[in-house]
Design a protein around this motif. Structure first.
Motif, PDB file in Angstrom:
ATOM      1  N   ALA A 145      38.856  64.537  53.974  1.00  0.00           N
ATOM      2  CA  ALA A 145      38.258  63.572  53.041  1.00  0.00           C
ATOM      3  C   ALA A 145      37.813  62.327  53.788  1.00  0.00           C
ATOM      4  CB  ALA A 145      39.281  63.202  51.970  1.00  0.00           C
ATOM      5  N   PRO A 146      36.855  61.598  53.206  1.00  0.00           N
ATOM      6  CA  PRO A 146      36.462  60.337  53.825  1.00  0.00           C
ATOM      7  C   PRO A 146      37.627  59.358  53.831  1.00  0.00           C
ATOM      8  CG  PRO A 146      35.424  60.598  51.667  1.00  0.00           C
ATOM      9  CD  PRO A 146      36.135  61.874  51.970  1.00  0.00           C
ATOM     10  N   SER A 147      37.578  58.440  54.790  1.00  0.00           N
ATOM     11  CA  SER A 147      38.648  57.462  54.969  1.00  0.00           C
ATOM     12  C   SER A 147      38.013  56.160  55.444  1.00  0.00           C
ATOM     13  CB  SER A 147      39.627  58.010  56.010  1.00  0.00           C
ATOM     14  OG  SER A 147      40.575  57.058  56.376  1.00  0.00           O
ATOM     15  N   GLY A 148      38.382  55.049  54.812  1.00  0.00           N
ATOM     16  CA  GLY A 148      37.816  53.758  55.186  1.00  0.00           C
ATOM     17  C   GLY A 148      37.930  53.501  56.680  1.00  0.00           C
ATOM     18  N   CYS A 149      36.817  53.239  57.332  1.00  0.00           N
ATOM     19  CA  CYS A 149      36.743  53.019  58.787  1.00  0.00           C
ATOM     20  C   CYS A 149      37.328  54.188  59.577  1.00  0.00           C
ATOM     21  CB  CYS A 149      37.428  51.707  59.168  1.00  0.00           C
ATOM     22  SG  CYS A 149      36.626  50.263  58.475  1.00  0.00           S
ATOM     23  N   ASN A 150      37.383  55.348  58.950  1.00  0.00           N
ATOM     24  CA  ASN A 150      37.960  56.556  59.549  1.00  0.00           C
ATOM     25  C   ASN A 150      39.375  56.316  60.058  1.00  0.00           C
ATOM     26  OD1 ASN A 150      37.765  59.327  60.086  1.00  0.00           O
ATOM     27  ND2 ASN A 150      37.231  58.948  62.217  1.00  0.00           N
ATOM     28  N   ALA A 151      40.118  55.432  59.370  1.00  0.00           N
ATOM     29  CA  ALA A 151      41.482  55.095  59.796  1.00  0.00           C
ATOM     30  C   ALA A 151      42.475  56.228  59.550  1.00  0.00           C
ATOM     31  CB  ALA A 151      41.958  53.822  59.086  1.00  0.00           C
ATOM     32  N   GLN A 152      42.157  57.142  58.635  1.00  0.00           N
ATOM     33  CA  GLN A 152      42.989  58.319  58.375  1.00  0.00           C
ATOM     34  C   GLN A 152      44.446  57.928  58.156  1.00  0.00           C
ATOM     35  OE1 GLN A 152      41.810  61.739  60.902  1.00  0.00           O
ATOM     36  NE2 GLN A 152      40.285  60.334  61.769  1.00  0.00           N
ATOM     37  N   THR A 153      44.663  57.074  57.174  1.00  0.00           N
ATOM     38  CA  THR A 153      45.981  56.481  56.943  1.00  0.00           C
ATOM     39  C   THR A 153      46.928  57.336  56.116  1.00  0.00           C
ATOM     40  OG1 THR A 153      45.075  55.337  55.021  1.00  0.00           O
ATOM     41  CG2 THR A 153      45.082  54.134  57.104  1.00  0.00           C
ATOM     42  N   ASP A 167      53.181  48.551  53.164  1.00  0.00           N
ATOM     43  CA  ASP A 167      52.373  47.349  53.339  1.00  0.00           C
ATOM     44  C   ASP A 167      51.180  47.711  54.224  1.00  0.00           C
ATOM     45  OD1 ASP A 167      54.118  45.499  51.940  1.00  0.00           O
ATOM     46  OD2 ASP A 167      55.505  45.756  53.621  1.00  0.00           O
ATOM     47  N   PRO A 168      50.084  48.144  53.585  1.00  0.00           N
ATOM     48  CA  PRO A 168      48.926  48.615  54.361  1.00  0.00           C
ATOM     49  C   PRO A 168      48.374  47.551  55.300  1.00  0.00           C
ATOM     50  CG  PRO A 168      48.644  49.069  52.012  1.00  0.00           C
ATOM     51  CD  PRO A 168      49.851  48.209  52.151  1.00  0.00           C
ATOM     52  N   LYS A 169      48.002  48.008  56.488  1.00  0.00           N
ATOM     53  CA  LYS A 169      47.393  47.123  57.485  1.00  0.00           C
ATOM     54  C   LYS A 169      45.881  47.123  57.295  1.00  0.00           C
ATOM     55  CE  LYS A 169      51.097  48.870  60.249  1.00  0.00           C
ATOM     56  NZ  LYS A 169      51.629  49.511  59.040  1.00  0.00           N
ATOM     57  N   PRO A 170      45.252  45.964  57.445  1.00  0.00           N
ATOM     58  CA  PRO A 170      43.787  45.916  57.313  1.00  0.00           C
ATOM     59  C   PRO A 170      43.110  46.783  58.379  1.00  0.00           C
ATOM     60  CG  PRO A 170      44.733  43.702  57.355  1.00  0.00           C
ATOM     61  CD  PRO A 170      45.833  44.658  57.707  1.00  0.00           C
ATOM     62  N   VAL A 171      42.036  47.449  57.970  1.00  0.00           N
ATOM     63  CA  VAL A 171      41.253  48.237  58.918  1.00  0.00           C
ATOM     64  C   VAL A 171      39.829  47.704  59.034  1.00  0.00           C
ATOM     65  CG1 VAL A 171      42.614  50.343  58.659  1.00  0.00           C
ATOM     66  CG2 VAL A 171      40.627  49.978  57.186  1.00  0.00           C
ATOM     67  N   PHE A 172      39.433  46.860  58.087  1.00  0.00           N
ATOM     68  CA  PHE A 172      38.118  46.224  58.118  1.00  0.00           C
ATOM     69  C   PHE A 172      38.297  44.778  57.677  1.00  0.00           C
ATOM     70  CE2 PHE A 172      34.197  44.908  55.950  1.00  0.00           C
ATOM     71  CZ  PHE A 172      33.306  45.022  57.001  1.00  0.00           C
ATOM     72  N   GLU A 173      38.157  43.883  58.636  1.00  0.00           N
ATOM     73  CA  GLU A 173      38.424  42.462  58.392  1.00  0.00           C
ATOM     74  C   GLU A 173      39.811  42.343  57.754  1.00  0.00           C
ATOM     75  OE1 GLU A 173      34.977  40.822  56.450  1.00  0.00           O
ATOM     76  OE2 GLU A 173      33.682  41.366  58.117  1.00  0.00           O
ATOM     77  N   ASP A 174      39.912  41.847  56.518  1.00  0.00           N
ATOM     78  CA  ASP A 174      41.230  41.708  55.902  1.00  0.00           C
ATOM     79  C   ASP A 174      41.490  42.778  54.835  1.00  0.00           C
ATOM     80  OD1 ASP A 174      39.354  40.775  54.118  1.00  0.00           O
ATOM     81  OD2 ASP A 174      40.590  39.124  53.377  1.00  0.00           O
ATOM     82  N   LEU A 175      40.739  43.880  54.878  1.00  0.00           N
ATOM     83  CA  LEU A 175      40.824  44.912  53.843  1.00  0.00           C
ATOM     84  C   LEU A 175      41.475  46.191  54.351  1.00  0.00           C
ATOM     85  CD1 LEU A 175      37.211  44.525  52.422  1.00  0.00           C
ATOM     86  CD2 LEU A 175      39.318  43.524  51.505  1.00  0.00           C
ATOM     87  N   SER A 176      42.302  46.774  53.491  1.00  0.00           N
ATOM     88  CA  SER A 176      42.838  48.116  53.748  1.00  0.00           C
ATOM     89  C   SER A 176      42.308  49.032  52.649  1.00  0.00           C
ATOM     90  CB  SER A 176      44.361  48.104  53.749  1.00  0.00           C
ATOM     91  OG  SER A 176      44.839  47.782  52.462  1.00  0.00           O
ATOM     92  N   PHE A 177      42.288  50.309  52.930  1.00  0.00           N
ATOM     93  CA  PHE A 177      41.705  51.262  51.989  1.00  0.00           C
ATOM     94  C   PHE A 177      42.632  52.440  51.719  1.00  0.00           C
ATOM     95  CE2 PHE A 177      38.203  49.273  54.366  1.00  0.00           C
ATOM     96  CZ  PHE A 177      37.542  48.639  53.318  1.00  0.00           C
ATOM     97  N   GLU A 178      43.926  52.245  51.849  1.00  0.00           N
ATOM     98  CA  GLU A 178      44.846  53.373  51.710  1.00  0.00           C
ATOM     99  C   GLU A 178      44.815  54.007  50.327  1.00  0.00           C
ATOM    100  OE1 GLU A 178      48.712  53.102  53.357  1.00  0.00           O
ATOM    101  OE2 GLU A 178      47.967  52.357  55.252  1.00  0.00           O
ATOM    102  N   VAL A 179      44.718  53.195  49.277  1.00  0.00           N
ATOM    103  CA  VAL A 179      44.661  53.758  47.930  1.00  0.00           C
ATOM    104  C   VAL A 179      43.404  54.605  47.775  1.00  0.00           C
ATOM    105  CG1 VAL A 179      44.447  53.202  45.473  1.00  0.00           C
ATOM    106  CG2 VAL A 179      46.081  51.950  46.889  1.00  0.00           C
ATOM    107  N   GLU A 180      42.274  54.085  48.238  1.00  0.00           N
ATOM    108  CA  GLU A 180      41.025  54.827  48.160  1.00  0.00           C
ATOM    109  C   GLU A 180      41.070  56.085  49.019  1.00  0.00           C
ATOM    110  OE1 GLU A 180      41.408  51.584  48.764  1.00  0.00           O
ATOM    111  OE2 GLU A 180      40.129  50.453  47.403  1.00  0.00           O
ATOM    112  N   ASP A 181      41.622  55.962  50.214  1.00  0.00           N
ATOM    113  CA  ASP A 181      41.745  57.120  51.108  1.00  0.00           C
ATOM    114  C   ASP A 181      42.603  58.209  50.465  1.00  0.00           C
ATOM    115  OD1 ASP A 181      40.340  55.532  52.900  1.00  0.00           O
ATOM    116  OD2 ASP A 181      42.027  55.270  54.286  1.00  0.00           O
ATOM    117  N   CYS A 182      43.697  57.782  49.857  1.00  0.00           N
ATOM    118  CA  CYS A 182      44.606  58.720  49.194  1.00  0.00           C
ATOM    119  C   CYS A 182      43.874  59.418  48.041  1.00  0.00           C
ATOM    120  CB  CYS A 182      45.832  57.971  48.703  1.00  0.00           C
ATOM    121  SG  CYS A 182      47.169  59.027  48.136  1.00  0.00           S
ATOM    122  N   ALA A 183      43.148  58.648  47.246  1.00  0.00           N
ATOM    123  CA  ALA A 183      42.423  59.219  46.113  1.00  0.00           C
ATOM    124  C   ALA A 183      41.383  60.237  46.570  1.00  0.00           C
ATOM    125  CB  ALA A 183      41.767  58.108  45.291  1.00  0.00           C
ATOM    126  N   ALA A 184      40.653  59.924  47.621  1.00  0.00           N
ATOM    127  CA  ALA A 184      39.647  60.859  48.129  1.00  0.00           C
ATOM    128  C   ALA A 184      40.309  62.146  48.617  1.00  0.00           C
ATOM    129  CB  ALA A 184      38.843  60.206  49.259  1.00  0.00           C
TER     130      ALA A 184
END
Length: 179
Positions: free
Chosen positions: A37-45, A84-101
């Protein structure tokens, strides 16, 4: 089935499962769909614990009073994210979105392989169930169980509930537009 048939057939199944087990090969295919699945900044969290041990499944199943899918699951996929998700793009993390995808990909794979499941989230956030499941599965304290997918062969055939028509939820060029 083609992709659009699978999307149309996918539904949340809370009913009973047969006694048929889910082979590890199929579980690996399902989780592999989530890993792709897609992952914000390809962080694969997002990480996954695949549960197919009957004793462990039974312990998780006993936590739910009503949902037969959780009580009778022949396997479960547990989605794990950082507490406590770590930011992957500036001050943003996308773990919830990554999980949903990842979960959506896995739900489609589950449907395509002839199994059924339901996205369990809110129930985990009550009565410390996510923490109890995490402890049972040896998940580190800096991680949290975010979603659980009980999987099995459904006893009864169900279909996707009616969805609102396109015209009530989607428009071209402008919200609520007609052209």
């Amino acid at each position: 089935m083609n992709l659009f048939e699978v999307i149309k057939k996918r539904h949340s199944y809370r009913g009973a499962f047969t006694d048929q087990t889910v082979p590890r090969e199929d579980l690996q295919k399902i989780v592999d769909a989530g890993l792709k699945a897609p992952s914000g900044c390809n962080a694969q969290t997002v990480q996954f614990v695949i549960v197919d041990d009957p004793e462990t499944l039974g312990k998780i199943g006993q936590m739910h009073e009503k949902n037969l899918a959780i009580q009778q699951a022949k396997a479960m996929i547990v989605c794990v994210v950082d507490r406590d998700p770590k930011p992957v793009f500036e001050d943003l993390s996308f773990e919830v979105e990554d999980c949903a995808a990842a979960v959506q990909n896995m739900l489609l794979a589950i449907t395509d392989l002839g199994y059924a499941s339901v996205w369990i989230d809110g129930w985990l956030r009550r009565e410390q169930r996510a923490e109890k499941i995490g402890e049972l599965l040896g998940i580190p304290e800096d991680k949290v169980v975010r979603i659980v997918l009980p999987i099995g062969v459904p006893v009864e055939e169900k279909s996707q509930p009616d969805k609102k028509p396109f015209e009530q939820r989607a428009w071209f060029n402008q919200y609520g537009g007609t052209a």
